[in-house]
Design an enzyme around this catalytic site. Structure first.
Site, PDB file in Angstrom:
ATOM      1  CE  LYS A  96     -29.061 -30.636 -44.890  1.00  0.00           C
ATOM      2  NZ  LYS A  96     -28.555 -29.402 -44.291  1.00  0.00           N
ATOM      3  CD  GLU A 119     -25.439 -23.277 -39.438  1.00  0.00           C
ATOM      4  OE1 GLU A 119     -24.735 -24.072 -38.768  1.00  0.00           O
ATOM      5  OE2 GLU A 119     -26.275 -23.637 -40.278  1.00  0.00           O
ATOM      6  CB  SER A 179     -26.290 -34.212 -42.321  1.00  0.00           C
ATOM      7  OG  SER A 179     -27.260 -35.106 -41.793  1.00  0.00           O
ATOM      8  CG  ASN A 201      -1.881  -1.161   1.243  1.00  0.00           C
ATOM      9  OD1 ASN A 201      -1.514  -2.254   1.632  1.00  0.00           O
ATOM     10  ND2 ASN A 201      -3.122  -0.934   0.814  1.00  0.00           N
ATOM     11  CG  HIS A 219     -40.525  -5.982 -49.106  1.00  0.00           C
ATOM     12  ND1 HIS A 219     -41.044  -5.490 -47.926  1.00  0.00           N
ATOM     13  CD2 HIS A 219     -40.262  -4.897 -49.891  1.00  0.00           C
ATOM     14  CE1 HIS A 219     -41.106  -4.171 -47.992  1.00  0.00           C
ATOM     15  NE2 HIS A 219     -40.637  -3.791 -49.168  1.00  0.00           N
TER      16      HIS A 219
END
Length: 460
Positions: free
Chosen positions: A323, A330, A317, A130, A187
């Site tokens: 796949k 992600e 997969s 200190n 859209h």
């Protein structure tokens, strides 16, 4: 395990003999949880730099003698060289001022300094944690100073280089794809044509906006709280202290830091770190937009949009052979959501400035630094394992443009809105392309159609 006895203001504490820390750190180890949330290394590095700068400044101002300064500096250099990494066991779950983190550093430096002087751990002589290591300081100004230094280093060393790398990778794709027409979409519906290069150019601009926002946020971190001590008044600092310690911090940190104009605000408010966290949230938001767009454009490969092809990094997969999934996208979008959660906690923590002190400091800097590390690391992986190997299906792009109804938008300046709408409806009803309707009804030749498309669509 062997122990030694050390004392603090509350009495005697048993400390492991092998530990450089002392009584206050030991109490914190026993009194606070330590499951997750380790104190970030950059904060520890910043604390060591502050203690070194303070020792030099204190010796210049006759607060320490030459031996004490030299011993403290040597111990700090050892910490910075990663020689004592195991001596900082505390997590962020401690006092909201970071007092235990500051005292952990004080005790490690003092005990190591006393060893270097030929003394023993726990002796507090010739260096007291200190009176000497913490001389002219308080946890209340040291810890927020460490927060700013560590955040600046993280932005400069880690985040901005990663952002520039990401921007450059996107820019490379914008150039590679600049001549490829594609269907625009608004859209989630077919819209006017554009080029794939223009689409990626938009992503480049998004990341450049993040870089600019981060650079603005970074500027607020150069102002430091050091010198405010306990409540902002500068209690127990000698004349010239702020100038001396800031001068040393500039040299040791490599940053053009300054003394904060108002130390009361620096202790109770963390607006600059909140601004930085908001910029990190912006980066996360842009990553979500870019990632989700790429995922949709690469969907398929046969039953989706199928305009982009992502690198096949691993099987997608456990049950469907062949796949391939958009795993890198992600991963980085999950990181983006995590960063948004970290920012929400920072936002709430920054409201906890009760009177003269914000008491959520460790949480704030932990979340900011974690967000920076997550964003920088995931961006690097995204570039290496996704963008670098990203290709496009040119035939699919051309087919989609050929069969798009909204390419008729380029004809409205020549034919008018109503006539263009009539052509689009007829093409949809009869499963024809716009070009086929124009030629069938002898409205425009194929050459005239191509000229109008180039004139009204391919701009810029």
């Amino acid at each position: 395990m062997k122990y030694r006895d050390e004392n603090d203001s509350l009495g005697s504490v048993r400390v492991p003999e092998a530990a450089l820390w002392g009584a206050q750190t030991q109490r914190a180890k026993e009194n606070f949880p330590h499951h997750g949330g380790a104190m970030p290394w950059l904060v520890i590095e910043a604390l060591a730099v502050i203690k070194k700068a303070a020792a030099i400044a204190n010796e210049q101002l006759d607060q320490l003698d030459g031996q004490q300064k030299a011993l403290i500096v040597k111990a700090c250099d050892e910490v910075l060289a990663r020689e004592h990494d195991g001596q900082f066991p505390l997590s962020i779950w401690q006092s909201g001022s970071g007092t235990q983190g500051n005292m952990n550093m004080n005790e490690v430096i003092a005990n190591r300094a006393n060893e270097l002087a030929g003394g023993s751990r726990g002796s507090k002589s010739p260096v007291h944690p200190n009176d000497h290591v913490n001389c002219s300081q308080s946890s209340n100004d040291v810890f927020p100073t460490a927060m700013h230094l560590s955040a600046l280093w993280a932005v400069e060393r880690i985040l901005l280089p990663s952002l520039v790398n990401l921007r450059d990778a996107l820019q490379g794709k914008a150039v590679e794809f600049e001549g490829l027409w594609k269907v625009g979409r608004t859209h989630l519906m077919d819209a006017a044509p554009m080029t794939l290069g223009q689409e990626f150019g938009g992503y480049v601009a998004q990341i450049e906006g993040v870089i600019a926002q981060l650079e603005r946020a970074r500027d607020g971190l150069y102002s430091l709280a050091i010198g405010g001590t306990a409540v902002g008044t500068g209690l127990n600092t000698p004349e010239g202290w702020q100038e001396a310690v800031i001068g040393q911090l500039r040299q040791l940190s490599g940053l053009t830091v300054t003394s904060g104009d108002n130390k009361f605000a620096a202790l109770s408010s963390h607006g600059p770190l909140l601004t930085l966290s908001s910029a990190l949230r912006l980066f996360a938001s842009e990553l979500l937009v870019i990632g989700n767009n790429l995922r949709m454009l690469a969907s398929g490969p046969r039953a989706g949009l199928g305009e982009l092809q992502l690198p096949a990094n691993e099987p997608g997969s456990s049950i469907m052979p062949g796949k391939v999934n958009p795993t890198q996208i992600e991963s980085i979008t999950m990181v983006a959501v995590q960063v948004m959660g970290l920012d929400s906690a920072v936002n709430l923590a920054c409201t906890q400035g009760h009177l003269q002190l914000n008491v959520f400091k460790p949480l704030i800097i932990h979340n900011v630094l974690q967000a920076i590390e997550l964003l920088a690391a995931s961006s690097g992986h995204f570039v290496r394992h996704c963008l670098d190997g990203l290709t496009c299906h040119e035939q699919q792009l051309a087919n989609n443009v050929e069969y798009s109804l909204m390419i008729v938008t380029a004809l409205t300046p020549t034919l008018g809105y109503d006539k263009a709408a009539e052509i689009a409806k007829y093409a949809q009803a009869n499963n024809l392309t716009i070009r086929q309707v124009l030629e069938e009804q002898k409205i425009l030749s194929g050459e005239e159609f191509d000229r109008l498309i180039k004139q009204h669509v391919l701009v810029g």
